[in-house]
Motif scaffolding. Structure first.
Motif, mmCIF file in Angstrom:
data_model
loop_
_atom_site.group_PDB
_atom_site.id
_atom_site.type_symbol
_atom_site.label_atom_id
_atom_site.label_comp_id
_atom_site.label_asym_id
_atom_site.label_seq_id
_atom_site.Cartn_x
_atom_site.Cartn_y
_atom_site.Cartn_z
ATOM 1 N N ILE A 45 -78.556 8.785 30.063
ATOM 2 C CA ILE A 45 -77.289 8.867 29.344
ATOM 3 C C ILE A 45 -76.271 9.495 30.292
ATOM 4 N N PRO A 46 -75.078 8.908 30.426
ATOM 5 C CA PRO A 46 -74.107 9.435 31.400
ATOM 6 C C PRO A 46 -73.811 10.920 31.226
ATOM 7 N N LYS A 47 -73.738 11.600 32.364
ATOM 8 C CA LYS A 47 -73.371 13.021 32.453
ATOM 9 C C LYS A 47 -74.375 13.938 31.774
ATOM 10 N N THR A 48 -75.668 13.615 31.939
ATOM 11 C CA THR A 48 -76.712 14.489 31.403
ATOM 12 C C THR A 48 -77.726 14.877 32.476
ATOM 13 N N GLY A 49 -77.325 14.790 33.736
ATOM 14 C CA GLY A 49 -78.219 15.202 34.822
ATOM 15 C C GLY A 49 -79.124 14.104 35.345
ATOM 16 N N GLY A 50 -78.870 12.864 34.955
ATOM 17 C CA GLY A 50 -79.763 11.778 35.311
ATOM 18 C C GLY A 50 -79.838 11.455 36.789
ATOM 19 N N THR A 51 -78.766 11.672 37.531
ATOM 20 C CA THR A 51 -78.792 11.380 38.962
ATOM 21 C C THR A 51 -79.741 12.333 39.688
ATOM 22 N N SER A 52 -79.687 13.600 39.324
ATOM 23 C CA SER A 52 -80.606 14.577 39.918
ATOM 24 C C SER A 52 -82.047 14.254 39.542
ATOM 25 N N ASP A 111 -74.951 19.275 25.351
ATOM 26 C CA ASP A 111 -73.993 19.595 24.299
ATOM 27 C C ASP A 111 -72.972 18.464 24.234
ATOM 28 N N PRO A 112 -72.806 17.815 23.061
ATOM 29 C CA PRO A 112 -71.962 16.622 22.974
ATOM 30 C C PRO A 112 -70.527 16.817 23.439
ATOM 31 N N VAL A 113 -69.921 17.947 23.126
ATOM 32 C CA VAL A 113 -68.537 18.180 23.561
ATOM 33 C C VAL A 113 -68.484 18.317 25.077
ATOM 34 N N ASP A 114 -69.381 19.087 25.645
ATOM 35 C CA ASP A 114 -69.420 19.236 27.101
ATOM 36 C C ASP A 114 -69.646 17.889 27.785
ATOM 37 N N ARG A 115 -70.497 17.057 27.171
ATOM 38 C CA ARG A 115 -70.768 15.755 27.775
ATOM 39 C C ARG A 115 -69.520 14.866 27.790
ATOM 40 N N VAL A 116 -68.782 14.854 26.676
ATOM 41 C CA VAL A 116 -67.561 14.055 26.610
ATOM 42 C C VAL A 116 -66.524 14.557 27.611
ATOM 43 N N VAL A 117 -66.346 15.868 27.689
ATOM 44 C CA VAL A 117 -65.372 16.436 28.623
ATOM 45 C C VAL A 117 -65.751 16.073 30.062
ATOM 46 N N SER A 118 -67.027 16.169 30.380
ATOM 47 C CA SER A 118 -67.480 15.835 31.726
ATOM 48 C C SER A 118 -67.286 14.351 32.017
ATOM 49 N N GLU A 145 -65.932 3.352 22.138
ATOM 50 C CA GLU A 145 -66.897 3.257 23.235
ATOM 51 C C GLU A 145 -67.299 4.619 23.792
ATOM 52 N N ASN A 146 -66.483 5.646 23.529
ATOM 53 C CA ASN A 146 -66.758 6.977 24.062
ATOM 54 C C ASN A 146 -67.276 7.950 23.012
ATOM 55 N N ARG A 147 -67.513 7.476 21.810
ATOM 56 C CA ARG A 147 -67.991 8.335 20.728
ATOM 57 C C ARG A 147 -69.500 8.164 20.536
ATOM 58 N N ASN A 148 -70.191 9.288 20.320
ATOM 59 C CA ASN A 148 -71.629 9.267 19.998
ATOM 60 C C ASN A 148 -72.440 8.448 21.003
ATOM 61 N N ARG A 149 -72.156 8.627 22.261
ATOM 62 C CA ARG A 149 -72.820 7.815 23.283
ATOM 63 C C ARG A 149 -74.313 8.141 23.394
ATOM 64 N N MET A 150 -74.685 9.377 23.177
ATOM 65 C CA MET A 150 -76.093 9.718 23.253
ATOM 66 C C MET A 150 -76.876 8.987 22.168
#
Length: 220
Positions: free
Chosen positions: A9-16, A85-92, A130-135
């Motif tokens: 899921i984008p911006k959740t540490g997946g690249t690392s 955290d959903p808000v942190d994920r959206v901001v990132s 498209e940017n809501r509830n992405r997880m």
């Protein structure tokens, strides 16, 4: 045979996490890190299974569960993902999006297609469906309790260690820190109380999912 399906899921540490998977399983046994456009190209060329080498053990990328359901069932693979955290994920995600628009050299095609959005505010971005509830959208189709593992970015190192032990890794390599907003962290927008409430409301499904996972930590 695919043993592990890692839904990034984008911006959740997946690249690392992807780099760690390559270290543990070997580069040749881990798929490319599928981007959305990679998945759609694979579908156009005959389907995702045809794009995967026969020696593959790990499938990883921005793939929704419903897009890998058949592979999951066919191989009886373990499905894992990471939340934040959903808000942190959206901001990132918003900050990453804006950074790419301001630096089109990273992805000229995407930058050109979205040039008109360069002044878009956080809340304007977050309001788009498209940017809501992405997880929740990425995980849809398999109840959280049926995932082999769901980790949280807020406890990345500890959860990573726990996952390695559950998977029986003989050696758990250090977790690299990649693509974590360092380049543009100073540009992260401030979120006041009103904006926080709006972002939480716009992502109510993700808030409920995140709270469920935190409550059921012992299951993973």
């Amino acid at each position: 045979m695919i043993e592990l399906i890692s839904i990034h899921i984008p911006k959740t540490g997946g690249t690392s996490f992807y780099r760690a998977l390559q270290t543990v399983y070997g580069v040749e046994r881990v798929s490319v890190s599928f981007r959305r456009r990679d998945y759609f190209e694979a579908v156009e060329q005959g389907g995702l299974p045809r794009a995967l080498p026969s020696q593959l053990n790990v499938l990883h990328g921005h793939l929704r569960y419903e897009e890998v359901r058949d592979l999951h069932l066919q191989h009886n693979a373990k499905v894992i993902t990471w939340l934040r955290d959903p808000v942190d994920r959206v901001v990132s995600n918003y900050s990453f999006f804006k950074h790419r628009l301001l630096h089109p050299e990273h992805n000229p095609k995407v930058a050109a297609a979205n040039a008109h959005r360069v002044s878009e505010t956080l809340l304007e971005y977050a309001t788009l469906e498209e940017n809501r509830n992405r997880m929740s959208k990425f995980m849809q189709g398999l109840h959280p309790k049926d995932y082999f593992f769901i980790g949280l970015l807020e406890s990345f190192e500890a959860d990573y260690e726990r996952l390695g032990k559950r998977l029986g890794w003989a050696h758990i390599p250090p977790l690299p820190r990649l693509n974590d907003n360092r380049r543009f962290r100073k540009a992260l927008p401030e979120v006041n109380e009103e904006a926080l409430r709006q972002l939480q409301a716009l992502n109510a499904e993700d808030m409920a999912l995140y709270d469920w996972v935190k409550t059921h930590r012992s299951a993973f």
